[in-house]
Design an enzyme around this catalytic site. Structure first.
Site, PDB file in Angstrom:
ATOM      1  CB  SER A 406     -57.679 -29.584 -23.979  1.00 20.64           C
ATOM      2  OG  SER A 406     -56.932 -28.448 -23.660  1.00 20.64           O
ATOM      3  CG  HIS A 427     -60.944 -25.736 -24.275  1.00 22.39           C
ATOM      4  ND1 HIS A 427     -61.142 -26.372 -25.478  1.00 22.39           N
ATOM      5  CD2 HIS A 427     -59.598 -25.710 -24.078  1.00 22.39           C
ATOM      6  CE1 HIS A 427     -59.968 -26.720 -25.982  1.00 22.39           C
ATOM      7  NE2 HIS A 427     -59.020 -26.323 -25.152  1.00 22.39           N
ATOM      8  CD  GLU A 439     -64.404 -26.325 -27.605  1.00 24.42           C
ATOM      9  OE1 GLU A 439     -65.036 -27.037 -28.394  1.00 24.42           O
ATOM     10  OE2 GLU A 439     -63.383 -26.733 -27.013  1.00 24.42           O
ATOM     11  CG  ASN A 477     -58.872 -30.041 -28.563  1.00 24.95           C
ATOM     12  OD1 ASN A 477     -58.411 -29.440 -29.520  1.00 24.95           O
ATOM     13  ND2 ASN A 477     -58.559 -29.724 -27.315  1.00 24.95           N
TER      14      ASN A 477
END
Length: 697
Positions: A406, A427, A439, A477
């Site tokens: 992540s 991801h 992702e 993130n």
């Protein structure tokens, strides 16, 4: 006649056939051809007209190439009225899909037949508008108000069998749409069936429209179009006549066309279609994928394996012990059982998957034959590097080595192998078999065909895939960290986590940031904070520690029953944790902060602009190639309200100069945190917007 609408005379029946591949979209030429065909039929002395679609479908909806352009005659509302007013009997034979304007054309006909696999629907609310060619007036007359409202406010596609029961269709029959249509028309003529214009049917029975409006608005978390559709359907019951109801529909349609929500939803519609179209992948073929491996069978690994199994792939799942592998298979079985319960999978298919398409292994040699392997172990760099060194030694040449990290540096992970060109980040978002975002993180040495393979896998899994570059947190993130920091600052300065969550859910988020943290697990954020502190934070950065104290006490959110909120077993609701505010107040006192009041409007504005500013940095640095990549990431992975189109579309709608002015004003409070991103400043100075960059890409 138009080239896209064929005309032939079969006895006393004029046959109009649409031939506008791929989906017979109702563009200007199609509309002109239909009008000309009706007029020619009336002059030809026939008794009836049959309308059907060649190829794979009836009219599947509007022509998206016309979106945002001035309408050309004949407008669809006028065309539908003209079809309905024809003195001939007009019949539609449907197959494939009849959506939006397609269903409105069918409803303007006097009878409707369809093949069993046909789907019908009025999905306009998903684009921020309502049906505008009589759909909100005709559908309630044939299906009743409640059925029509459910169909229109959800945009749901309805199977032919259900549409028959609702009264939308008159007959469902297997066969070629032309042939079953002709037979149906002949039968109607032979039995002396009358013309049956829907506009001449009795008004439908009204319901409590005010209560329905409020319920639909609440369910849509502030999205206007479904609620406005309720008012349009209300006109079908209460307007003086059909024409007055249509006029009300058109008035409401026009209001929504000018709304920011319509602009946001249209942006989301096109962005979703553009996000996986990358110039760098043109002409690049992905590697073959038949069998994939998953390392780690926890919640994330089991979700990834489930997603692959549901997509028809075979999976080898690696765990470190027989018991851990069995527990992983139990998680997968539970995920598949959920798919059966939702009607997405048959019980027989579930059994076949568990018996034949998943292999458990406790040895890396079990991964020697897979085409792609996804690592989903604990978020620790040293552990991941050890895993990749073993994968490098075990996996066959040409196998793609993917990590589900992540946050961590993909280049460092790739360097632990002898084949960095085969390494990519995939991801997933939890639960991986449900969440649509993927992702695809590209390292410095990732080969183009490996990138193409990542996108091919995402497509096969039914994901919306976004390309991301390497940085701490990638696209989503990294931006999350910035706006969550803004929320923490507001808490220190006087807002409560509960006020912030409430304000942001009213704005349209599915959950506020503190409720989301409880859902994800407070230990995840705690680990990230410790990792960053170990590398040394800038002394100018404001920090808060009250959440650490929760974690130190073993409170990690939903999974432990207590976090920012308290969760009782068997009760899905949550209530504020009374321990939170004393911890916050103690920290304010220790830092010498005098708390002030925040309005909900200020909370939303600061939170959103923090998101936009970091997103502009992500685009400016090339981590995201285009603003639309950011928007899709936040829409599909972070609960951003779709009707705003994404954070950068929201910023465009606010005006970038106003956004920059707010950042500069707030920089007086915190010059380290509130600094406008260079790209944001540049666009504002030049009078441009983020969407200009999308169009240039």
């Amino acid at each position: 006649m138009s080239q896209v609408i064929g005309y032939e005379k079969v006895g006393d029946i004029a046959v109009l056939s649409a031939n506008n591949p791929p989906v017979n979209a109702l563009g200007a030429e199609v509309r002109q051809g239909l009008l000309a065909g009706i007029e020619r039929a009336e002059a030809d002395g026939v008794q009836a007209v049959l309308i059907y679609g060649e190829g794979r479908t009836y009219f599947a909806g509007a022509d998206i190439r016309e979106f945002g352009k001035p309408p050309q005659d004949p407008w669809l509302p006028a065309l539908c009225d003209r079809i309905e007013a024809s003195p001939l009997m007009v019949v539609s034979s449907l197959h494939g899909t009849a959506l939006g304007g397609g269903l409105e054309v069918a409803l303007s006909c006097h009878y409707r037949i369809a093949t069993p696999l046909t789907k019908v629907g009025l999905p306009e609310v998903n684009l921020g508008i309502i049906p505008g060619a009589g759909g909100t007036q005709r559908l309630p007359r044939v299906a009743g108000v409640e059925a029509a409202l459910e169909m229109i406010t959800t945009g749901r596609h309805v199977q032919a069998s259900e549409a028959l029961q609702m009264g939308v269709l008159d007959k469902v029959q297997d066969g070629d749409p032309r042939e079953i249509g002709l037979a149906f028309v002949r039968d109607l003529l032979e039995t002396g069936a009358p013309r049956r214009p829907v506009c001449e049917m009795a008004k439908p029975t009204p319901i409590d429209f005010d209560a329905t409006y409020d319920a639909v608005l609440k369910k849509g978390r502030g999205q206007l179009s479904p609620a406005i559709a309720v008012r349009a359907v209300q006109a079908s019951c209460e307007a003086h006549d059909f024409a007055a109801g249509q006029a009300r529909e058109r008035e409401l349609f026009t209001e929504l066309m000018a709304s920011d929500q319509r602009k946001g939803l249209i942006h989301a519609f096109f962005a979703e279609r553009a996000v996986s179209k990358l110039p760098e992948l043109q002409g690049i073929n992905p590697r073959e994928l038949h069998q994939i491996g998953v390392v780690g069978g926890g919640t994330m690994g089991a979700g990834i394996a489930t997603s692959a199994l549901l997509a028809g792939l075979t999976v080898v799942l690696l765990e470190m012990s027989v018991d851990a592998a069995k527990a992983a298979k139990d998680r997968i079985a539970a995920n598949l059982a959920g798919a059966v319960k939702r009607g997405k999978l048959s019980p027989d298919a579930q059994e076949e998957i568990l018996e034949n398409r998943i292999t458990l292994s406790t040895d890396y040699d079990g991964l020697s034959g897979v085409d792609l392997v996804i690592e989903a172990v604990f978020e620790d760099m040293e552990i991941k590097k050890q895993v990749f060194a073993k994968l490098d030694a075990t996996c066959k040449s040409g196998a793609v080595l993917a990590t589900n990290t992540s946050y961590l540096d993909l280049n460092e992970i790739a360097a632990s192998t002898g084949r960095p060109s085969d390494v990519i980040g995939l991801h997933f978002f939890s639960p991986a078999h449900v969440m649509k975002l993927l992702e695809i993180v590209v390292a410095d040495h990732t080969a183009p065909e490996v990138i193409a393979t990542g996108f091919a896998l995402g497509k096969r899994l039914g994901k919306v895939s976004v390309r991301a570059g390497v940085c701490d947190g990638f696209i989503g993130n990294r931006i999350l960290n910035a706006y969550r920091t803004c929320a923490d600052h507001m808490v220190l300065d006087g807002a409560s986590p509960f006020q912030i969550d409430a304000a942001l859910t009213r704005f349209g988020f599915a959950m506020g940031p503190f409720a989301v943290s409880d859902l994800a697990g407070l230990d995840i954020g705690w680990a990230a904070r410790k990792r960053k502190r170990a590398t040394g934070l800038d002394p100018r950065a404001r920090e808060s520690f009250y959440a650490d104290k929760l974690c130190e006490a073993g409170h990690f959110g939903q999974k432990t029953g207590k976090g920012y909120y308290v969760y009782e077993p068997g009760n899905r609701s949550r209530k504020p944790n009374p321990e939170i505010m004393p911890l916050i107040e103690a920290e304010r006192a220790a830092k010498g902060i005098s708390p002030r009041e925040f309005t909900d409007e200020e909370i939303v504005r600061r939170y959103m602009i923090a998101m936009v500013n970091e997103a502009a940095k992500v685009v400016g640095e090339g981590i995201a190639r285009r603003p639309l990549d950011v928007d899709i990431t936040l829409l599909y992975g972070y609960g951003f309200p779709r009707y705003w189109g994404g954070p950068l579309k929201w910023a465009d709608l606010q005006g970038l100069s106003d956004v920059v002015d707010d950042i500069r004003r707030w920089s007086g409070e915190d010059p380290y945190y509130w600094q406008p991103a260079p790209l944001l400043e540049k666009l504002a100075t030049e009078g441009r917007c983020f969407d200009d960059l999308n169009k240039a890409s």
